[in-house]
Design a protein around this motif. Structure first.
Motif, short mmCIF file in Angstrom:
data_model
loop_
_atom_site.label_atom_id
_atom_site.label_comp_id
_atom_site.label_asym_id
_atom_site.label_seq_id
_atom_site.Cartn_x
_atom_site.Cartn_y
_atom_site.Cartn_z
N CYS A 8 0.84 -1.20 0.00
CA CYS A 8 0.00 0.00 0.00
C CYS A 8 0.88 1.25 0.00
CB CYS A 8 -0.96 0.00 1.19
SG CYS A 8 -0.19 0.42 2.76
N ASP A 9 0.25 2.40 -0.16
CA ASP A 9 1.00 3.66 -0.24
C ASP A 9 1.67 4.06 1.07
OD1 ASP A 9 -1.45 4.16 0.98
OD2 ASP A 9 -1.70 6.12 0.04
N THR A 10 1.30 3.40 2.19
CA THR A 10 1.97 3.70 3.46
C THR A 10 3.07 2.69 3.78
OG1 THR A 10 0.29 2.49 4.70
CG2 THR A 10 -0.05 4.87 4.43
N GLY A 11 3.31 1.73 2.86
CA GLY A 11 4.42 0.81 3.00
C GLY A 11 4.10 -0.56 3.56
N HIS A 12 2.83 -0.85 3.88
CA HIS A 12 2.48 -2.17 4.37
C HIS A 12 2.54 -3.17 3.22
CE1 HIS A 12 0.12 0.46 7.23
NE2 HIS A 12 1.00 -0.15 8.00
N GLU A 13 3.16 -4.31 3.48
CA GLU A 13 3.24 -5.36 2.47
C GLU A 13 2.34 -6.52 2.87
OE1 GLU A 13 7.30 -6.46 1.83
OE2 GLU A 13 7.90 -4.41 1.37
N PHE A 14 1.64 -7.10 1.90
CA PHE A 14 0.75 -8.23 2.15
C PHE A 14 0.57 -9.01 0.86
CE2 PHE A 14 -1.69 -4.56 1.00
CZ PHE A 14 -2.73 -5.01 0.22
N GLU A 15 -0.06 -10.16 0.94
CA GLU A 15 -0.31 -11.00 -0.22
C GLU A 15 -1.80 -11.27 -0.33
OE1 GLU A 15 1.95 -14.54 0.43
OE2 GLU A 15 3.85 -13.56 -0.05
N SER A 16 -2.27 -11.52 -1.56
CA SER A 16 -3.66 -11.88 -1.76
C SER A 16 -3.79 -12.69 -3.04
CB SER A 16 -4.52 -10.62 -1.83
OG SER A 16 -5.88 -10.98 -1.79
N TRP A 17 -4.80 -13.54 -3.08
CA TRP A 17 -5.08 -14.38 -4.24
C TRP A 17 -6.18 -13.74 -5.07
CZ3 TRP A 17 -2.54 -18.80 -5.55
CH2 TRP A 17 -1.70 -19.36 -4.59
N PHE A 18 -6.06 -13.88 -6.39
CA PHE A 18 -7.06 -13.36 -7.32
C PHE A 18 -7.34 -14.41 -8.38
CE2 PHE A 18 -4.84 -9.85 -5.46
CZ PHE A 18 -5.86 -9.00 -5.10
N GLN A 19 -8.53 -14.35 -8.95
CA GLN A 19 -8.92 -15.33 -9.96
C GLN A 19 -8.03 -15.22 -11.19
OE1 GLN A 19 -13.01 -15.07 -11.09
NE2 GLN A 19 -13.03 -17.13 -11.92
N SER A 20 -7.64 -14.00 -11.55
CA SER A 20 -6.78 -13.78 -12.71
C SER A 20 -6.18 -12.38 -12.60
CB SER A 20 -7.61 -13.87 -14.00
OG SER A 20 -8.56 -12.82 -14.06
N ALA A 21 -5.26 -12.08 -13.52
CA ALA A 21 -4.67 -10.74 -13.55
C ALA A 21 -5.75 -9.71 -13.86
CB ALA A 21 -3.55 -10.68 -14.58
N ASP A 22 -6.67 -10.04 -14.76
CA ASP A 22 -7.77 -9.13 -15.09
C ASP A 22 -8.69 -8.90 -13.89
OD1 ASP A 22 -6.87 -8.81 -17.69
OD2 ASP A 22 -8.17 -10.39 -18.49
N ALA A 23 -8.90 -9.96 -13.10
CA ALA A 23 -9.74 -9.82 -11.91
C ALA A 23 -9.10 -8.85 -10.93
CB ALA A 23 -9.96 -11.18 -11.24
N PHE A 24 -7.77 -8.96 -10.74
CA PHE A 24 -7.07 -8.02 -9.87
C PHE A 24 -7.25 -6.60 -10.38
CE2 PHE A 24 -3.35 -5.31 -9.30
CZ PHE A 24 -3.34 -5.18 -7.92
N ASP A 25 -7.02 -6.38 -11.69
CA ASP A 25 -7.13 -5.05 -12.26
C ASP A 25 -8.53 -4.47 -12.07
OD1 ASP A 25 -4.48 -5.19 -13.06
OD2 ASP A 25 -4.96 -5.89 -15.08
N GLY A 26 -9.56 -5.30 -12.28
CA GLY A 26 -10.94 -4.84 -12.10
C GLY A 26 -11.25 -4.48 -10.67
N LEU A 27 -10.83 -5.34 -9.73
CA LEU A 27 -11.08 -5.08 -8.32
C LEU A 27 -10.33 -3.84 -7.85
CD1 LEU A 27 -10.93 -8.71 -6.93
CD2 LEU A 27 -12.93 -7.23 -6.98
N LYS A 28 -9.10 -3.68 -8.31
CA LYS A 28 -8.30 -2.52 -7.93
C LYS A 28 -8.94 -1.23 -8.46
CE LYS A 28 -3.64 -0.59 -8.16
NZ LYS A 28 -4.02 0.73 -8.61
N ALA A 29 -9.39 -1.27 -9.72
CA ALA A 29 -10.00 -0.09 -10.33
C ALA A 29 -11.28 0.32 -9.60
CB ALA A 29 -10.29 -0.36 -11.81
N SER A 30 -12.00 -0.65 -9.04
CA SER A 30 -13.25 -0.32 -8.33
C SER A 30 -13.03 -0.07 -6.85
CB SER A 30 -14.28 -1.43 -8.54
OG SER A 30 -13.83 -2.64 -7.98
N GLY A 31 -11.76 -0.04 -6.40
CA GLY A 31 -11.46 0.27 -5.00
C GLY A 31 -11.72 -0.87 -4.05
N MET A 32 -11.75 -2.11 -4.56
CA MET A 32 -12.08 -3.27 -3.73
C MET A 32 -10.84 -3.96 -3.16
SD MET A 32 -15.32 -3.37 -3.92
CE MET A 32 -16.41 -4.72 -4.22
N VAL A 33 -9.65 -3.56 -3.56
CA VAL A 33 -8.42 -4.13 -3.00
C VAL A 33 -7.91 -3.15 -1.96
CG1 VAL A 33 -6.10 -4.95 -3.49
CG2 VAL A 33 -7.89 -5.26 -5.20
N ALA A 34 -7.90 -3.59 -0.71
CA ALA A 34 -7.52 -2.70 0.39
C ALA A 34 -6.47 -3.35 1.27
CB ALA A 34 -8.75 -2.36 1.23
#
Length: 149
Positions: A8-34
């Motif tokens: 994240c922009d404050t420097g916290h590192e974490f991992e998460s699973w996504f269905q696909s690269a496109d799924a990650f991009d879509g979730l990130k664009a809609s503000g669902m990855v936190a």
């Protein structure tokens, strides 16, 4: 499924699973990855080496896995454990009302619905209106169960 190392922009590192690269991009664009530590939605992929498992014969020959090479099984930071405990407590003791949060909170405040602890999702404008009406609400540092990443 694909696993990403994220930061994240404050420097916290974490991992998460996504269905696909496109799924990650879509979730990130809609503000669902936190970020699980601070709730920031300004999350980017971090540099990550692929994890390749050795064959069973090779793994048996190599012996036990050193501590520094074991996969992450617990929180990286005490804040992560606190947030997990908070989330468990909220989910065990409150009703999830989803996107009907503003309507339900208002109805409970006005005595039109039974008094009970609830949590859910509200648009920023809805939350602002509830606060202006004197409805006691507070933001939670996680997303409801329907939208987890």
């Amino acid at each position: 499924m694909i696993r990403y190392a994220l930061k994240c922009d404050t420097g916290h590192e974490f991992e998460s699973w996504f269905q696909s690269a496109d799924a990650f991009d879509g979730l990130k664009a809609s503000g669902m990855v936190a970020c699980p530590a601070c709730g920031s939605t300004a999350v980017e992929k971090a540099l990550m080496a692929p994890q390749i498992r050795p064959s069973r014969k090779r793994a048996a020959a190599d012996g036990p896995v050193p501590e520094e090479r074991k996969p992450l099984t617990g929180p990286r930071h005490p804040v992560e454990e606190f947030l997990r405990a908070l989330r468990r407590k909220v989910e065990e003791n409150c009703d999830y009302v989803g996107r009907n949060f503003a309507t339900e909170a208002r109805a409970i405040h006005l005595g039109e619905a039974p008094e009970r602890p609830i949590y859910g999702e509200a648009a920023p404008e809805e939350a602002r209106e509830l606060l202006e009406e004197g409805v006691p609400i507070a933001p939670l540092p996680f997303i409801g169960p329907r939208n987890t990443n």
